[in-house]
Design a protein around this motif. Structure first.
Motif, PDB file in Angstrom:
ATOM      1  N   TYR A  23       0.454  -1.081   0.310  1.00 57.44           N
ATOM      2  CA  TYR A  23       0.156   0.099   0.241  1.00 57.44           C
ATOM      3  C   TYR A  23       1.326   1.774   0.017  1.00 57.44           C
ATOM      4  CZ  TYR A  23      -3.264  -3.553   1.409  1.00 57.44           C
ATOM      5  OH  TYR A  23      -3.889  -4.517   1.019  1.00 57.44           O
ATOM      6  N   TYR A  24       1.901   1.357   0.356  1.00 58.40           N
ATOM      7  CA  TYR A  24       3.166   2.585   0.451  1.00 58.40           C
ATOM      8  C   TYR A  24       4.017   2.557  -0.604  1.00 58.40           C
ATOM      9  CZ  TYR A  24       5.872   5.801   3.159  1.00 58.40           C
ATOM     10  OH  TYR A  24       6.633   6.876   3.618  1.00 58.40           O
ATOM     11  N   SER A  25       4.133   1.466  -1.383  1.00 62.92           N
ATOM     12  CA  SER A  25       4.039   2.255  -3.013  1.00 62.92           C
ATOM     13  C   SER A  25       3.559   2.630  -3.789  1.00 62.92           C
ATOM     14  CB  SER A  25       5.468   0.491  -3.407  1.00 62.92           C
ATOM     15  OG  SER A  25       6.253  -0.157  -2.308  1.00 62.92           O
ATOM     16  N   LEU A  30       1.711   6.542  -7.249  1.00 68.02           N
ATOM     17  CA  LEU A  30       0.780   7.097  -7.405  1.00 68.02           C
ATOM     18  C   LEU A  30       0.947   9.159  -7.130  1.00 68.02           C
ATOM     19  CD1 LEU A  30      -2.479   5.431  -6.081  1.00 68.02           C
ATOM     20  CD2 LEU A  30      -0.619   5.768  -8.333  1.00 68.02           C
ATOM     21  N   GLY A  31       2.131   9.467  -6.598  1.00 72.87           N
ATOM     22  CA  GLY A  31       2.737  10.762  -6.466  1.00 72.87           C
ATOM     23  C   GLY A  31       1.403  10.447  -5.409  1.00 72.87           C
ATOM     24  N   ASP A  32       0.703  10.609  -4.835  1.00 69.05           N
ATOM     25  CA  ASP A  32       0.056  10.969  -3.384  1.00 69.05           C
ATOM     26  C   ASP A  32      -0.090  10.096  -2.000  1.00 69.05           C
ATOM     27  OD1 ASP A  32      -1.622  11.767  -5.251  1.00 69.05           O
ATOM     28  OD2 ASP A  32      -3.005   9.943  -5.890  1.00 69.05           O
ATOM     29  N   LEU A  33       1.434  10.204  -1.488  1.00 70.94           N
ATOM     30  CA  LEU A  33       1.352   9.637   0.166  1.00 70.94           C
ATOM     31  C   LEU A  33       1.707  10.918   0.383  1.00 70.94           C
ATOM     32  CD1 LEU A  33       2.569   7.714   1.434  1.00 70.94           C
ATOM     33  CD2 LEU A  33       4.971   8.279   1.189  1.00 70.94           C
ATOM     34  N   ALA A  58     -16.074  10.296   2.631  1.00 69.64           N
ATOM     35  CA  ALA A  58     -14.603  11.336   1.783  1.00 69.64           C
ATOM     36  C   ALA A  58     -14.111  11.092   0.507  1.00 69.64           C
ATOM     37  CB  ALA A  58     -13.267  10.291   2.605  1.00 69.64           C
ATOM     38  N   ASP A  59     -13.214  12.467   0.517  1.00 66.77           N
ATOM     39  CA  ASP A  59     -12.679  12.532  -1.425  1.00 66.77           C
ATOM     40  C   ASP A  59     -11.564  11.621  -1.550  1.00 66.77           C
ATOM     41  OD1 ASP A  59     -10.629  14.385   0.331  1.00 66.77           O
ATOM     42  OD2 ASP A  59     -11.703  15.923  -0.718  1.00 66.77           O
ATOM     43  N   TYR A  60     -10.613  12.108  -1.985  1.00 71.21           N
ATOM     44  CA  TYR A  60      -9.445  11.050  -3.020  1.00 71.21           C
ATOM     45  C   TYR A  60      -8.611  11.664  -1.893  1.00 71.21           C
ATOM     46  CZ  TYR A  60      -6.000   9.464  -5.690  1.00 71.21           C
ATOM     47  OH  TYR A  60      -4.520   8.446  -5.921  1.00 71.21           O
ATOM     48  N   GLU A  61      -8.346  12.394  -1.808  1.00 71.13           N
ATOM     49  CA  GLU A  61      -6.888  13.475  -0.366  1.00 71.13           C
ATOM     50  C   GLU A  61      -7.439  12.868   0.976  1.00 71.13           C
ATOM     51  OE1 GLU A  61      -5.081  15.196  -1.946  1.00 71.13           O
ATOM     52  OE2 GLU A  61      -5.558  14.358  -4.050  1.00 71.13           O
ATOM     53  N   LEU A  62      -8.588  13.188   1.063  1.00 73.19           N
ATOM     54  CA  LEU A  62      -8.745  12.665   2.426  1.00 73.19           C
ATOM     55  C   LEU A  62      -7.985  11.154   2.526  1.00 73.19           C
ATOM     56  CD1 LEU A  62      -9.525  12.643   5.431  1.00 73.19           C
ATOM     57  CD2 LEU A  62     -12.346  12.671   4.701  1.00 73.19           C
ATOM     58  N   CYS A  63      -9.110  10.048   1.413  1.00 71.35           N
ATOM     59  CA  CYS A  63      -8.881   9.366   1.624  1.00 71.35           C
ATOM     60  C   CYS A  63      -7.061   8.267   1.050  1.00 71.35           C
ATOM     61  CB  CYS A  63      -9.280   7.741   0.302  1.00 71.35           C
ATOM     62  SG  CYS A  63     -11.109   7.753   0.561  1.00 71.35           S
ATOM     63  N   THR A  64      -7.376   9.004   0.937  1.00 66.29           N
ATOM     64  CA  THR A  64      -5.371   9.061   0.801  1.00 66.29           C
ATOM     65  C   THR A  64      -4.780   9.893   1.726  1.00 66.29           C
ATOM     66  OG1 THR A  64      -5.171  11.387  -0.521  1.00 66.29           O
ATOM     67  CG2 THR A  64      -4.791   9.248  -1.790  1.00 66.29           C
ATOM     68  N   SER A  93     -11.839   2.897  -1.667  1.00 64.61           N
ATOM     69  CA  SER A  93     -12.924   4.766  -1.709  1.00 64.61           C
ATOM     70  C   SER A  93     -11.798   5.730  -2.730  1.00 64.61           C
ATOM     71  CB  SER A  93     -12.924   5.541  -0.606  1.00 64.61           C
ATOM     72  OG  SER A  93     -13.567   4.134   0.717  1.00 64.61           O
ATOM     73  N   LEU A  94     -10.628   5.000  -2.597  1.00 66.39           N
ATOM     74  CA  LEU A  94      -9.855   5.863  -3.991  1.00 66.39           C
ATOM     75  C   LEU A  94     -10.366   4.994  -5.059  1.00 66.39           C
ATOM     76  CD1 LEU A  94      -6.200   4.822  -2.185  1.00 66.39           C
ATOM     77  CD2 LEU A  94      -7.961   7.595  -2.282  1.00 66.39           C
ATOM     78  N   GLN A  95     -10.467   4.140  -5.163  1.00 68.40           N
ATOM     79  CA  GLN A  95     -10.840   3.739  -7.215  1.00 68.40           C
ATOM     80  C   GLN A  95     -12.324   4.253  -7.163  1.00 68.40           C
ATOM     81  OE1 GLN A  95     -11.781  -0.370  -6.531  1.00 68.40           O
ATOM     82  NE2 GLN A  95     -10.372  -0.818  -9.016  1.00 68.40           N
ATOM     83  N   GLU A  96     -13.136   4.125  -6.304  1.00 67.06           N
ATOM     84  CA  GLU A  96     -14.573   5.663  -6.358  1.00 67.06           C
ATOM     85  C   GLU A  96     -14.328   7.201  -7.416  1.00 67.06           C
ATOM     86  OE1 GLU A  96     -16.700   4.675  -3.266  1.00 67.06           O
ATOM     87  OE2 GLU A  96     -16.927   2.796  -3.648  1.00 67.06           O
ATOM     88  N   TRP A  97     -12.962   7.846  -7.220  1.00 69.25           N
ATOM     89  CA  TRP A  97     -12.514   8.427  -7.695  1.00 69.25           C
ATOM     90  C   TRP A  97     -11.344   8.761  -8.595  1.00 69.25           C
ATOM     91  CZ3 TRP A  97     -14.420  13.256  -5.222  1.00 69.25           C
ATOM     92  CH2 TRP A  97     -15.733  12.681  -4.611  1.00 69.25           C
TER      93      TRP A  97
END
Length: 97
Positions: A23-25, A30-33, A58-64, A93-97
């Protein structure tokens, strides 16, 4: 990276979940860490039980940010059952965005 490319990578991890490093990788790729994940949280100290309740809206940013927090911090306040599937739930949830 396009959203379609991100969705494909996220789906690959959902289909073949691994260790925390997987998950970390993915977040790194994705550049989303989120180095500033605490800025997204509403509790202090961070209480994952409460924060994970926000995933439904949550939106994508909050999920990440939530996923980064779970992966980076081993001292977060949380019940064991709350994190059983937390990475996979967040990935979906990330996938839904």
């Amino acid at each position: 990276m396009t959203n379609k490319e991100k969705i494909k990578k996220i789906q690959a991890v959902i289909d073949h979940p691994g260790r925390e490093r997987t998950y970390y990788s993915l977040l790194e790729d994705l550049g989303d860490l989120k180095g500033n994940y605490a800025d997204y949280m509403t509790t202090e100290p961070i209480n994952c039980n409460e924060e994970l309740q926000r995933v439904a809206n949550a939106d994508y940013e909050l999920c990440t940010a939530l996923l980064t927090a779970i992966l980076r911090e081993d001292h977060l306040v949380m019940a064991p059952s709350s994190t059983d599937n937390a990475p996979v739930r967040l990935m979906k949830s990330l996938q839904e965005w």
